[in-house]
Write an enzyme that holds these catalytic residues in place. Structure first.
Site, short mmCIF file in Angstrom:
data_model
loop_
_atom_site.label_atom_id
_atom_site.label_comp_id
_atom_site.label_asym_id
_atom_site.label_seq_id
_atom_site.Cartn_x
_atom_site.Cartn_y
_atom_site.Cartn_z
N HIS A 83 0.84 -1.21 0.00
CA HIS A 83 0.00 0.00 0.00
C HIS A 83 0.87 1.25 0.00
CE1 HIS A 83 -2.35 3.14 2.25
NE2 HIS A 83 -3.16 2.88 1.25
N GLU A 90 2.17 1.80 -3.41
CA GLU A 90 1.11 2.37 -4.26
C GLU A 90 1.14 3.89 -4.19
OE1 GLU A 90 -3.29 3.62 -3.70
OE2 GLU A 90 -3.02 1.55 -3.05
N HIS A 91 1.27 4.44 -2.99
CA HIS A 91 1.35 5.89 -2.83
C HIS A 91 2.57 6.46 -3.56
CE1 HIS A 91 -1.59 7.09 0.49
NE2 HIS A 91 -1.83 5.80 0.27
#
Length: 455
Positions: A67, A70-71
């Site tokens: 996650h 992803e950023h």
């Protein structure tokens, strides 16, 4: 499934949408898979890039790193500055975002059909040329930490779900929260993300899905132009992580500021990916079972427990049959004001005993089938959802053709099969229960006041 049964249509009228869909599959020399589905109703195209990596690929110490990465995928490459990716998409009239799940990470754009080249050019750039800047990473540490605080730490029901998963799954990586544990979030280093990126973000670990007003051969040529030159990577071998057999009921309590109590009950069940071929019908029977319990206002939970006995403010059932690893069949509930959690749980168990001992009527089963099938076909009216279904199935290790087979498999479920899966799987030995015990909503306020007084 709790909110899944709202659209009721004539299945006979909309089933042709499935039959006429044209899907073309390509494989590039570097291992990238391209799947194109034509939908010429509007001059738009959805492009999605799916990577076979998510929280279920992680381990202790780096939970949530998929996650976090992803950023960082929006924070610059060798040829793009921070946030320039998003600015270019917006300048071309497009919309874009990304999401991370347990089994995948995906990036997507919705654009006019003649702007697909822009999407491919940018996605190919960040597939192999990401630059992870330490200053940008420190900023995103705080962004993700705040996201966790808002969505989990300050949300009682999310806290219960996180605690439930941690108790229900011992050695399955579904034990970890997708967003990660806070201590891990605050301690990723640039090298950690660079290694994760290098390991998983490669053409041979990706599926590109394009759905819209396009011609497959033209899309393939664009893919060859932009993704074709990218070198494949030797990705890590994923070790089998099969959940150990549960040998008794597990219970957990979570205390948090809240107005009402809440509970989650989950039983270990197989999914399409993990079930033996002999029992391939079981996931679809479990899907029907969830619908019988929670398939709209006329389903059993709503009819008997919310409107009938009036002991539940809300109660629902859910099951996801498409995942990489075995999962759980869920029942969640909030008792009505003045009703205890124990009373509602007993009433739920009474309803479950009925589906374990009595055949569902053909009328009830057919009603649920109509709702499930109608909803599934209606969702395919969305170009974005069509792409999502294809990408998700491919990335968890299934075939996109199951999108169409879903309708047929659901229609084939019998009342005897629903009873069989209820008896087989809804047993105490595989049950985990998590309960929210509300504490005063003024606790945080009192703590702040005490802190001010101490100053």
């Amino acid at each position: 499934m709790i909110n899944k049964f709202r659209m009721v249509f004539s299945v006979l009228l909309i089933l042709p949408l499935v039959a006429t869909a044209k899907v073309t599959e390509f494989q590039l020399d570097n291992g990238l898979k391209l799947i194109v589905k034509e939908d010429h109703r509007a001059p738009v195209v959805v492009s999605q890039v799916w990577y076979k990596v998510g929280s279920s690929y992680e381990y202790n110490g780096i939970t949530g790193i998929s996650h976090q990465l992803e950023h960082m995928m929006f924070k610059g490459t060798e040829n793009l500055g921070p946030n320039e990716f998003s600015k270019i998409i917006a300048a071309n009239g497009g919309r874009e975002n990304a999401f991370t799940g347990r089994d995948y990470t995906a990036y997507f754009q919705t654009m006019q059909k003649d702007r697909l080249e822009v999407s491919f050019r940018l996605e190919a750039e960040r597939m192999r040329k990401l630059v992870i800047d330490e200053a940008e990473l420190l900023k995103e540490h705080e962004v993700v930490a705040e996201e966790r605080r808002m969505r989990t730490d300050d949300n009682p029901q999310s806290l219960v779900r996180e605690a439930f998963n941690a108790a229900a799954f011992v050695n399955s990586p579904y034990h970890h929260p997708v967003i990660g544990w806070m201590s891990d979030i605050k301690n990723y280093k640039v090298a950690d993300l660079e290694q994760w990126y290098q390991k998983w973000y490669a053409p041979n670990n990706a599926t590109v899905v394009v759905v819209g007003d396009v011609e497959p051969d033209a899309v393939y040529k664009l893919a060859q132009q932009y993704f074709g030159p990218l070198k494949p990577e030797k990705t890590a071998l994923v070790k089998p992580q099969i959940e150990i057999e549960q040998r008794g009921k597990r219970s957990i309590e979570v205390k948090a500021p809240a107005e009402l109590p809440y509970f989650m009950m989950g039983w270990k069940v197989p999914v399409v990916k993990t079930v033996d071929e002999e029992y391939a019908w079981e996931p679809y029977a479990l899907e029907m079972l969830a619908g019988i319990l929670d398939g709209g206002n006329s389903a059993r939970f709503a009819r008997e427990l919310v409107r009938g006995e009036e002991i539940a403010a809300s109660v629902g059932a859910g099951y996801g049959l498409f995942s990489r690893l075995a999962d759980v069949f869920m029942v969640v509930g909030t008792p009505a004001k003045g009703v205890s959690v124990e009373t509602l749980q007993l009433a739920v168990m009474t309803q479950l005993e009925k589906v374990k001992t009595e055949l569902v009527s053909e009328q009830e089963l057919n009603r649920i089938k109509t709702q499930v099938v109608a909803n599934a076909v209606y969702e395919r009216d969305s170009v974005f959802y069509q792409a999502m279904q294809i990408g998700m199935l491919e990335t968890v290790g299934l075939e996109w053709q199951l999108t169409d087979a879903y309708v047929e498999n659901v229609q084939a479920v019998t009342a005897e099969q629903v009873l069989a899966v209820a008896k087989k799987y809804l047993i105490d030995d595989s049950l985990t229960v998590a309960e929210l015990i509300p504490t005063s909503l003024d606790v945080n306020k009192d703590e702040m006041t005490a802190g001010e007084n101490n100053e």
